[in-house]
Design an enzyme around this catalytic site. Structure first.
Site, PDB file in Angstrom:
ATOM      1  N   LYS A  15       0.814  -1.220   0.000  1.00 45.56           N
ATOM      2  CA  LYS A  15       0.000   0.000   0.000  1.00 45.56           C
ATOM      3  C   LYS A  15       0.846   1.268   0.000  1.00 45.56           C
ATOM      4  O   LYS A  15       0.432   2.278  -0.561  1.00 45.56           O
ATOM      5  CB  LYS A  15      -1.011   0.001   1.141  1.00 45.56           C
ATOM      6  CG  LYS A  15      -0.428   0.115   2.516  1.00 45.56           C
ATOM      7  CD  LYS A  15      -1.577   0.191   3.508  1.00 45.56           C
ATOM      8  CE  LYS A  15      -1.148   0.099   4.954  1.00 45.56           C
ATOM      9  NZ  LYS A  15       0.231   0.267   5.327  1.00 45.56           N
ATOM     10  N   ARG A  88      -4.529   3.344  12.405  1.00 48.86           N
ATOM     11  CA  ARG A  88      -4.308   1.906  12.499  1.00 48.86           C
ATOM     12  C   ARG A  88      -5.086   1.269  13.654  1.00 48.86           C
ATOM     13  O   ARG A  88      -4.934   0.085  13.927  1.00 48.86           O
ATOM     14  CB  ARG A  88      -2.822   1.561  12.529  1.00 48.86           C
ATOM     15  CG  ARG A  88      -2.016   2.234  13.597  1.00 48.86           C
ATOM     16  CD  ARG A  88      -0.584   1.774  13.534  1.00 48.86           C
ATOM     17  NE  ARG A  88      -0.450   0.366  13.809  1.00 48.86           N
ATOM     18  CZ  ARG A  88       0.574  -0.395  13.439  1.00 48.86           C
ATOM     19  NH1 ARG A  88       1.543   0.139  12.737  1.00 48.86           N
ATOM     20  NH2 ARG A  88       0.636  -1.655  13.767  1.00 48.86           N
ATOM     21  N   ARG A 125      12.686 -10.035   1.794  1.00 51.47           N
ATOM     22  CA  ARG A 125      13.384  -8.748   1.875  1.00 51.47           C
ATOM     23  C   ARG A 125      14.792  -8.909   2.410  1.00 51.47           C
ATOM     24  O   ARG A 125      15.047  -9.684   3.313  1.00 51.47           O
ATOM     25  CB  ARG A 125      12.646  -7.814   2.840  1.00 51.47           C
ATOM     26  CG  ARG A 125      11.545  -7.050   2.207  1.00 51.47           C
ATOM     27  CD  ARG A 125      11.149  -5.952   3.151  1.00 51.47           C
ATOM     28  NE  ARG A 125       9.850  -5.427   2.791  1.00 51.47           N
ATOM     29  CZ  ARG A 125       9.154  -4.596   3.546  1.00 51.47           C
ATOM     30  NH1 ARG A 125       9.620  -4.208   4.711  1.00 51.47           N
ATOM     31  NH2 ARG A 125       8.001  -4.153   3.143  1.00 51.47           N
ATOM     32  N   ARG A 158      16.590  -8.089   8.184  1.00 42.66           N
ATOM     33  CA  ARG A 158      16.318  -7.310   9.402  1.00 42.66           C
ATOM     34  C   ARG A 158      15.443  -8.117  10.357  1.00 42.66           C
ATOM     35  O   ARG A 158      14.649  -8.952   9.931  1.00 42.66           O
ATOM     36  CB  ARG A 158      15.575  -6.007   9.046  1.00 42.66           C
ATOM     37  CG  ARG A 158      16.384  -4.988   8.287  1.00 42.66           C
ATOM     38  CD  ARG A 158      15.575  -3.734   8.112  1.00 42.66           C
ATOM     39  NE  ARG A 158      14.189  -4.078   7.722  1.00 42.66           N
ATOM     40  CZ  ARG A 158      13.214  -3.195   7.570  1.00 42.66           C
ATOM     41  NH1 ARG A 158      13.434  -1.925   7.777  1.00 42.66           N
ATOM     42  NH2 ARG A 158      12.013  -3.584   7.210  1.00 42.66           N
ATOM     43  N   ARG A 169       3.813  -9.492  13.654  1.00 46.29           N
ATOM     44  CA  ARG A 169       3.322  -8.230  13.077  1.00 46.29           C
ATOM     45  C   ARG A 169       1.937  -8.419  12.474  1.00 46.29           C
ATOM     46  O   ARG A 169       1.078  -7.553  12.579  1.00 46.29           O
ATOM     47  CB  ARG A 169       4.296  -7.725  11.998  1.00 46.29           C
ATOM     48  CG  ARG A 169       5.576  -7.146  12.578  1.00 46.29           C
ATOM     49  CD  ARG A 169       6.612  -6.921  11.497  1.00 46.29           C
ATOM     50  NE  ARG A 169       6.278  -5.820  10.593  1.00 46.29           N
ATOM     51  CZ  ARG A 169       6.897  -5.610   9.426  1.00 46.29           C
ATOM     52  NH1 ARG A 169       7.849  -6.413   9.021  1.00 46.29           N
ATOM     53  NH2 ARG A 169       6.544  -4.596   8.671  1.00 46.29           N
TER      54      ARG A 169
END
Ligand SMILES: [Zn+2]
Length: 210
Positions: A15, A88, A125, A158, A169
């Site tokens: 997004k 959020r 990632r 990371r 998450r």
């Protein structure tokens, strides 16, 4: 054209990328709390908010809703915004509504994506520990395997992008936003976040322009 817009979606749904492209193409003010925080801290302006944000970030705590909104209000134009990453949770949604003072939101675009796909995307990632540049072994590979194009330093995964952290998450995200989906149900439009970037951009633009 719709000019009061919220993008809602889990981490890894793309997004942020879509918000950047769509806002640039359509002249909307793209507002992302993460970017605003970085700018406030970098410029130390306003110093008072910079201090508060630094305190929470450095302590590894979530920045409280009121402080997030203080930062957002600095740049929020009530008639033209594309909010990405805010609100959020329900409390933030209510702060926004109070601030808008009767101005109604035009649309909430919800980026639909499965947990499996999020995990696949985020765990691919890789980051450069020196300059922070982000790569993706599926979609955005470095020129030389596992080396930063700029620094030639070995890329790392990371903490945020490790599978266990990603799962956490996603859980946090679901807990917080489930109530938002219900809160905005009358103006919520679903899009399929697994479509190609270009076709998704076109779809979103046509929603906003209609
Ligand atoms: Zn680098």
């Amino acid at each position: 054209m719709k000019t009061k817009i919220i993008f809602l979606g889990p981490p890894g749904s793309g997004k942020g990328t879509q918000a950047q492209m769509v806002s640039k193409d359509l002249g909307l003010n793209h507002i992302s709390p993460g970017e605003i925080f970085r700018r406030i801290i970098k410029e130390n302006n306003p110093a008072e908010i910079a201090e508060k944000i630094k305190f929470y970030v450095q302590s590894g705590l979530l920045v409280p809703d009121e402080i997030v909104f203080e930062a957002i209000k600095l740049v929020l134009d009530k008639k033209n915004f594309l909010l990405d990453g805010f609100p959020r949770n329900l409390n933030q949604a209510k702060l926004l509504e109070e601030f808008l003072d009767g101005e109604l939101l035009d649309v909430v675009i919800y980026f639909n994506i499965s947990d499996e796909e999020i995990i696949k995307r985020l765990s691919s990632r890789r980051s450069c520990p020196k300059c922070g540049r982000i790569y993706n072994i599926l979609t955005l590979r470095p020129k030389k395997e596992n080396l930063c194009d700029d620094c030639e330093v070995e890329l790392i995964i990371r903490e945020d992008d490790k599978i266990e952290t990603i799962k956490k998450r996603i859980e946090v995200y679901k807990k917080e936003t489930a109530s938002l989906i219900d809160y905005y149900k009358k103006i919520l439009i679903d899009v399929d976040a697994t479509e190609s970037i270009e076709s998704l951009t076109n779809k979103i633009k046509s929603i906003i322009l209609s």
